[in-house]
Design a protein around this motif. Sequence first.
Motif, short mmCIF file in Angstrom:
data_model
loop_
_atom_site.label_atom_id
_atom_site.label_comp_id
_atom_site.label_asym_id
_atom_site.label_seq_id
_atom_site.Cartn_x
_atom_site.Cartn_y
_atom_site.Cartn_z
N LEU A 135 -9.04 -0.86 -3.80
CA LEU A 135 -9.05 -2.16 -3.83
C LEU A 135 -8.48 -2.79 -2.44
O LEU A 135 -8.96 -3.50 -1.81
CB LEU A 135 -8.64 -2.85 -5.07
CG LEU A 135 -9.66 -2.84 -6.30
CD1 LEU A 135 -8.91 -3.47 -7.68
CD2 LEU A 135 -10.79 -3.49 -6.07
N MET A 136 -7.10 -2.21 -2.29
CA MET A 136 -6.36 -2.60 -1.03
C MET A 136 -7.21 -2.20 0.17
O MET A 136 -7.09 -2.97 1.07
CB MET A 136 -5.31 -2.22 -1.16
CG MET A 136 -3.97 -2.90 -2.07
SD MET A 136 -3.83 -4.53 -1.89
CE MET A 136 -2.99 -4.67 -0.61
N GLY A 166 -8.10 -9.29 -2.62
CA GLY A 166 -7.69 -7.75 -3.07
C GLY A 166 -6.53 -7.59 -3.72
O GLY A 166 -6.36 -6.80 -4.61
N PHE A 221 -3.35 -3.26 -11.80
CA PHE A 221 -2.18 -2.22 -12.37
C PHE A 221 -1.42 -2.82 -13.33
O PHE A 221 -0.80 -2.03 -14.26
CB PHE A 221 -1.21 -2.51 -10.94
CG PHE A 221 -0.15 -1.44 -11.22
CD1 PHE A 221 -0.22 -0.21 -10.61
CD2 PHE A 221 1.07 -2.02 -11.64
CE1 PHE A 221 0.94 0.85 -10.72
CE2 PHE A 221 2.24 -1.12 -11.83
CZ PHE A 221 2.12 0.24 -11.35
N LEU A 281 2.52 1.75 -3.32
CA LEU A 281 1.23 2.15 -4.49
C LEU A 281 0.99 3.56 -4.30
O LEU A 281 1.11 4.23 -5.17
CB LEU A 281 0.00 1.33 -4.44
CG LEU A 281 0.05 0.09 -5.13
CD1 LEU A 281 -1.36 -0.64 -4.89
CD2 LEU A 281 -0.07 0.49 -6.52
N SER A 318 -6.35 0.87 -7.61
CA SER A 318 -5.78 -0.11 -6.92
C SER A 318 -5.60 -0.07 -5.44
O SER A 318 -5.73 -1.15 -4.71
CB SER A 318 -4.16 -0.48 -7.48
OG SER A 318 -4.41 -0.83 -9.08
N ILE A 319 -5.45 1.27 -5.11
CA ILE A 319 -5.29 1.67 -3.66
C ILE A 319 -6.59 1.39 -3.14
O ILE A 319 -6.67 0.82 -1.99
CB ILE A 319 -4.87 2.92 -3.45
CG1 ILE A 319 -3.54 3.13 -4.08
CG2 ILE A 319 -5.14 3.51 -2.04
CD1 ILE A 319 -2.77 4.60 -3.85
N SER A 373 -5.92 -5.99 -7.42
CA SER A 373 -5.21 -4.58 -7.49
C SER A 373 -4.03 -4.98 -8.45
O SER A 373 -3.63 -4.19 -9.21
CB SER A 373 -4.75 -4.36 -5.93
OG SER A 373 -3.68 -3.22 -6.14
N LEU A 377 0.77 -1.24 0.13
CA LEU A 377 0.07 0.00 0.06
C LEU A 377 0.93 1.04 0.08
O LEU A 377 0.67 2.28 -0.55
CB LEU A 377 -0.95 0.05 1.23
CG LEU A 377 -2.04 1.14 1.26
CD1 LEU A 377 -2.99 1.03 0.30
CD2 LEU A 377 -2.73 1.07 2.47
#
Length: 394
Positions: free
Chosen positions: A59-60, A78, A86, A26, A56-57, A82, A23
Amino acid sequence: MKGLLSGWDSLDPALRWLLRINLIALTTATLLLGATYVLGFRHTAVEIDLGVMVVSIVLMLVTSPLCRRYGAPAAIVGLTLSALLFAVGGTWATPNLSPLTALLTLVPLLVGFPYVGRRWIQALSVVAVVGSAAVAALAEWRRVEAINELWWVNAIVIAASLPAGVAVVVFLVRDAYTRLQDQSAQLVESRTQIVEVADAARRSLERDLHDGAQQRLLAMSVTIERARKELLAGRHEGAAALLGQLAADNREVVTELRELARGIYPPLLTERGLVAALQSTARRSTVPVTLDVADVERTGRQVEAAAYFCILEALTNAAKHADATEVLVTVRGRPHLSFSVADDGRGFDRDRVVAGGLLGMEARVAAAGGRLALETGPGRGTVLRGEFPADRPA
């Protein structure tokens, strides 16, 4: 932010650490790329990559509350979504990123391997193989389409994205190497512990047989001899009384041997599972036991046995050594199997107590892939906690 990610607290510390590293990487890449966009380097490829990174962030972050219920699989799903987003989005916008994006499709498999079961690993392997091949093919197709793109667009996107991706892979490899070293050290230590635990178990079994059934059988042999003499002397009433005593003693010996057999491995645990075995144990306990169970299903035999015998040992200690008046046993099946045994006894100082029983419990739980923690102190009771990874194969 800490509250937003609190759902990850239920995960294994190593997995939680990797998710946070991912995280952070990203977010850093997104901020760098966003800064270049604000400074005037505006291009469609930059906008696409920014959008992909932001989603993507998100989703995390969404995995955090889901982990409270579903555990490691939610985090891995997740991470997979992600990484794929990406990989595809980054490759579409900047084909020159394909070496990095193809590598990212492998990350969920490498991260998830210690935490999910065989079927999950098979699915993640398919994702890695098909995903990396698809990303490579997409890059070659887009490279022709984007042949006249400005060089600085590719340079900016690569400079902003590549370090973060490489950092994730480097931390992943370092974590795998550290984990391998730790497991090697634990293996060496466990060999000694296994011998010590086995010796302690044999001594305990011998002591139980000597102090219990063996003494009763010796007493019964004396009673039999007395009954024989009574019969020879013609005193049938005395012989009948002694034979009645023998029958009662025999029932007690049978009961004691059954209890001992249950302590070795109760048939109920094999036939009906952990909850049924604990209910039977709680009913026979000399200390009142409150059993709080929720969402517990059948799992691997090794995991069930480890949880059962740790709880049994804790109940025995509460009755024999702690002077407890009540015990609360809590068992939860989600997001993964976990238990706690809390008594209101006198507690103890761990530094002044022989840790043979605790070593045995730790060895059992570690062999099943779990973790054990003990909270105690003089005058404040004892709490034993254990947890096991989800999707442990039987």
